[in-house]
Design an enzyme around this catalytic site. Structure first.
Site, PDB file in Angstrom:
ATOM      1  N   ASP A  15      13.725  41.409 -92.606  1.00  5.60           N
ATOM      2  CA  ASP A  15      14.815  42.200 -93.202  1.00  5.60           C
ATOM      3  C   ASP A  15      14.901  43.510 -92.417  1.00  5.60           C
ATOM      4  O   ASP A  15      14.028  43.831 -91.603  1.00  5.60           O
ATOM      5  CB  ASP A  15      14.499  42.489 -94.679  1.00  5.60           C
ATOM      6  CG  ASP A  15      15.581  43.333 -95.351  1.00  5.60           C
ATOM      7  OD1 ASP A  15      16.775  43.077 -95.121  1.00  5.60           O
ATOM      8  OD2 ASP A  15      15.244  44.279 -96.089  1.00  5.60           O
ATOM      9  N   SER A  16      15.933  44.286 -92.728  1.00  5.52           N
ATOM     10  CA  SER A  16      16.056  45.590 -92.098  1.00  5.52           C
ATOM     11  C   SER A  16      15.006  46.565 -92.648  1.00  5.52           C
ATOM     12  O   SER A  16      14.772  47.607 -92.053  1.00  5.52           O
ATOM     13  CB  SER A  16      17.450  46.154 -92.367  1.00  5.52           C
ATOM     14  OG  SER A  16      17.657  46.241 -93.758  1.00  5.52           O
ATOM     15  N   TYR A  47      21.156  48.183 -91.780  1.00  5.72           N
ATOM     16  CA  TYR A  47      21.961  47.325 -90.916  1.00  5.72           C
ATOM     17  C   TYR A  47      23.417  47.279 -91.401  1.00  5.72           C
ATOM     18  O   TYR A  47      24.323  46.968 -90.645  1.00  5.72           O
ATOM     19  CB  TYR A  47      21.436  45.883 -90.947  1.00  5.72           C
ATOM     20  CG  TYR A  47      20.221  45.600 -90.103  1.00  5.72           C
ATOM     21  CD1 TYR A  47      19.480  46.612 -89.492  1.00  5.72           C
ATOM     22  CD2 TYR A  47      19.797  44.281 -89.916  1.00  5.72           C
ATOM     23  CE1 TYR A  47      18.364  46.318 -88.732  1.00  5.72           C
ATOM     24  CE2 TYR A  47      18.691  43.984 -89.148  1.00  5.72           C
ATOM     25  CZ  TYR A  47      17.971  44.998 -88.563  1.00  5.72           C
ATOM     26  OH  TYR A  47      16.868  44.700 -87.802  1.00  5.72           O
ATOM     27  N   GLY A  48      23.580  47.549 -92.698  1.00  8.49           N
ATOM     28  CA  GLY A  48      24.852  47.279 -93.362  1.00  8.49           C
ATOM     29  C   GLY A  48      26.052  48.044 -92.868  1.00  8.49           C
ATOM     30  O   GLY A  48      27.192  47.681 -93.140  1.00  8.49           O
ATOM     31  N   CYS A  78      17.822  38.902 -95.274  1.00  9.53           N
ATOM     32  CA  CYS A  78      18.741  40.031 -95.209  1.00  9.53           C
ATOM     33  C   CYS A  78      20.140  39.427 -95.191  1.00  9.53           C
ATOM     34  O   CYS A  78      20.446  38.573 -94.340  1.00  9.53           O
ATOM     35  CB  CYS A  78      18.471  40.806 -93.918  1.00  9.53           C
ATOM     36  SG  CYS A  78      19.684  42.088 -93.563  1.00  9.53           S
ATOM     37  N   ASN A  79      20.975  39.823 -96.125  1.00  4.49           N
ATOM     38  CA  ASN A  79      22.330  39.269 -96.190  1.00  4.49           C
ATOM     39  C   ASN A  79      23.148  39.663 -94.967  1.00  4.49           C
ATOM     40  O   ASN A  79      23.933  38.877 -94.447  1.00  4.49           O
ATOM     41  CB  ASN A  79      23.046  39.769 -97.440  1.00  4.49           C
ATOM     42  CG  ASN A  79      22.514  39.116 -98.702  1.00  4.49           C
ATOM     43  OD1 ASN A  79      23.054  38.147 -99.180  1.00  4.49           O
ATOM     44  ND2 ASN A  79      21.427  39.644 -99.237  1.00  4.49           N
ATOM     45  N   THR A  80      22.976  40.909 -94.532  1.00  4.39           N
ATOM     46  CA  THR A  80      23.767  41.398 -93.407  1.00  4.39           C
ATOM     47  C   THR A  80      23.449  40.585 -92.148  1.00  4.39           C
ATOM     48  O   THR A  80      24.354  40.141 -91.438  1.00  4.39           O
ATOM     49  CB  THR A  80      23.460  42.892 -93.177  1.00  4.39           C
ATOM     50  OG1 THR A  80      23.601  43.566 -94.427  1.00  4.39           O
ATOM     51  CG2 THR A  80      24.402  43.500 -92.166  1.00  4.39           C
ATOM     52  N   GLU A 157      15.561  52.581-101.025  1.00  3.47           N
ATOM     53  CA  GLU A 157      14.524  52.998-100.073  1.00  3.47           C
ATOM     54  C   GLU A 157      13.882  54.328-100.506  1.00  3.47           C
ATOM     55  O   GLU A 157      12.750  54.610-100.173  1.00  3.47           O
ATOM     56  CB  GLU A 157      15.096  53.108 -98.643  1.00  3.47           C
ATOM     57  CG  GLU A 157      15.600  51.786 -98.063  1.00  3.47           C
ATOM     58  CD  GLU A 157      14.591  51.029 -97.176  1.00  3.47           C
ATOM     59  OE1 GLU A 157      13.654  51.650 -96.668  1.00  3.47           O
ATOM     60  OE2 GLU A 157      14.767  49.797 -97.024  1.00  3.47           O
ATOM     61  N   CYS A 189      22.576  41.628-101.448  1.00  9.13           N
ATOM     62  CA  CYS A 189      21.781  42.436-100.519  1.00  9.13           C
ATOM     63  C   CYS A 189      20.365  42.351-101.064  1.00  9.13           C
ATOM     64  O   CYS A 189      20.156  42.521-102.276  1.00  9.13           O
ATOM     65  CB  CYS A 189      22.268  43.885-100.508  1.00  9.13           C
ATOM     66  SG  CYS A 189      21.171  45.002 -99.597  1.00  9.13           S
ATOM     67  N   THR A 190      19.416  42.067-100.190  1.00 14.50           N
ATOM     68  CA  THR A 190      18.062  41.807-100.699  1.00 14.50           C
ATOM     69  C   THR A 190      17.385  43.066-101.258  1.00 14.50           C
ATOM     70  O   THR A 190      16.334  42.978-101.880  1.00 14.50           O
ATOM     71  CB  THR A 190      17.186  41.168 -99.597  1.00 14.50           C
ATOM     72  OG1 THR A 190      17.291  41.957 -98.401  1.00 14.50           O
ATOM     73  CG2 THR A 190      17.634  39.748 -99.325  1.00 14.50           C
ATOM     74  N   HIS A 191      17.997  44.223-101.039  1.00 14.47           N
ATOM     75  CA  HIS A 191      17.464  45.437-101.677  1.00 14.47           C
ATOM     76  C   HIS A 191      17.817  45.492-103.172  1.00 14.47           C
ATOM     77  O   HIS A 191      17.125  46.137-103.956  1.00 14.47           O
ATOM     78  CB  HIS A 191      18.047  46.688-101.021  1.00 14.47           C
ATOM     79  CG  HIS A 191      17.402  47.074 -99.720  1.00 14.47           C
ATOM     80  ND1 HIS A 191      17.543  46.336 -98.577  1.00 14.47           N
ATOM     81  CD2 HIS A 191      16.623  48.135 -99.403  1.00 14.47           C
ATOM     82  CE1 HIS A 191      16.879  46.935 -97.586  1.00 14.47           C
ATOM     83  NE2 HIS A 191      16.311  48.033 -98.071  1.00 14.47           N
TER      84      HIS A 191
END
Ligand code: DGL
Length: 278
Positions: A15-16, A47-48, A78-80, A157, A189-191
């Site tokens: 992921d980012s 990344y988004g 990561c979706n992006t 984050e 979004c995985t966040h």
């Protein structure tokens, strides 16, 4: 190497940043025999709001790094990166590779009752239209309403998971989708699963939240079974350190302490590497 010899190899997950840990956590839960090599691109998150070319270049470097760690399969957590890079990477990746978008889209299409699905994600994921495309393949008449939520990633984050600021921003982002009468909302979004409680509070019980992590882990399990790559060996007790290895491109200590609040196994270390060299 034949498939039997590859079963013991780790699965690569990236992921980012920390978001992909929500997917790694689910893989650990559903497949306790599997080893994981995780990479979080903490130097280059988010990344988004980057271009397709940049996200693709970063993702290709990470895939090369994971392959250097001899992974038997890769999960783009990561979706992006799933939206922007996976379609190209899967054409030449020497090991099986999956993303998070298809599994999330399938679940949403399965559970919606009114056919109105909201998708929240980064600007890149939402503008790519990839969720709409995947959902409509299953449910051609579905109405898919996207909303980019660019402030969510920095809030996550920063650890502001249940903070009034996050709640207020969630209200502003989600009101429009609520007004449109969605009954299902994909956390694209995985966040976002990390602020799931705040999002749930804002949208209320009439909207079902879809966390693609669960379905992604299930899909990984099916894929490994099909390819005869499932690990049958139970890890030795107390071996979390060798079973799960974490790499980042910056701020290893911050990542480690975050990871420890997300994953129940004590993560003793995260190693910093120079990802541009791959
Ligand atoms: N967690 C990532 C995703 O699923 C991206 C967040 C970001 O780097 O912008 O899209």
């Amino acid at each position: 190497m034949n498939s039997e010899n590859r079963q013991h190899l780790p699965v690569g997950v990236f992921d980012s940043g920390i978001g992909g840990l929500t997917v790694a956590r689910e893989i650990m839960r559903q497949m306790p025999n599997e080893k994981i090599v995780y990479f979080g691109d903490t130097a280059r998150v988010p990344y988004g709001n980057k271009s397709r070319e940049t996200v693709r270049k970063y993702s290709e470097q990470i895939v090369r790094f994971l392959l250097s760690q001899e992974v038997k399969a890769i999960v783009v957590a990561c979706n992006t990166a799933s939206a922007y890079a996976l379609p190209e990477i899967e054409k030449h990746c020497p090991v099986p590779i999956i993303g998070v978008v298809e599994p999330g889209a399938k679940t949403a299409a399965d559970i919606t009752k009114v056919g109105r699905i909201g998708v929240i994600g980064t600007s890149a994921t939402v503008s790519s239209g990839i969720y709409t495309e995947c959902i409509r393949r299953i449910l051609p008449d579905a109405q898919v309403l996207g909303r980019a939520c660019p402030l969510f990633v920095p809030l996550v984050e920063e650890g502001l998971w249940e903070d009034p600021v996050t709640e207020e921003i969630a209200r502003r982002y989600l009101q429009e989708l609520m007004d449109e009468g969605i009954d299902t909302l994909i956390l694209g979004c995985t966040h976002y699963p990390l602020i799931r409680r705040t999002i749930g509070k804002v949208v209320g019980e009439s909207v079902q939240l879809v966390n693609p992590a669960y379905e992604t882990a299930r899909e990984l399990q099916q894929l490994l079974a099909r390819e005869d790559l499932l690990s049958e060996e139970a890890p030795a007790l107390g071996s979390a350190e060798s079973q799960y290895r974490f790499f980042v491109s910056d701020m290893a200590e911050k990542f480690r302490s975050f990871a420890n609040s997300i994953i129940k196994y004590g993560i003793l270390s995260a190693k910093m590497i120079h990802i541009e060299q791959y």
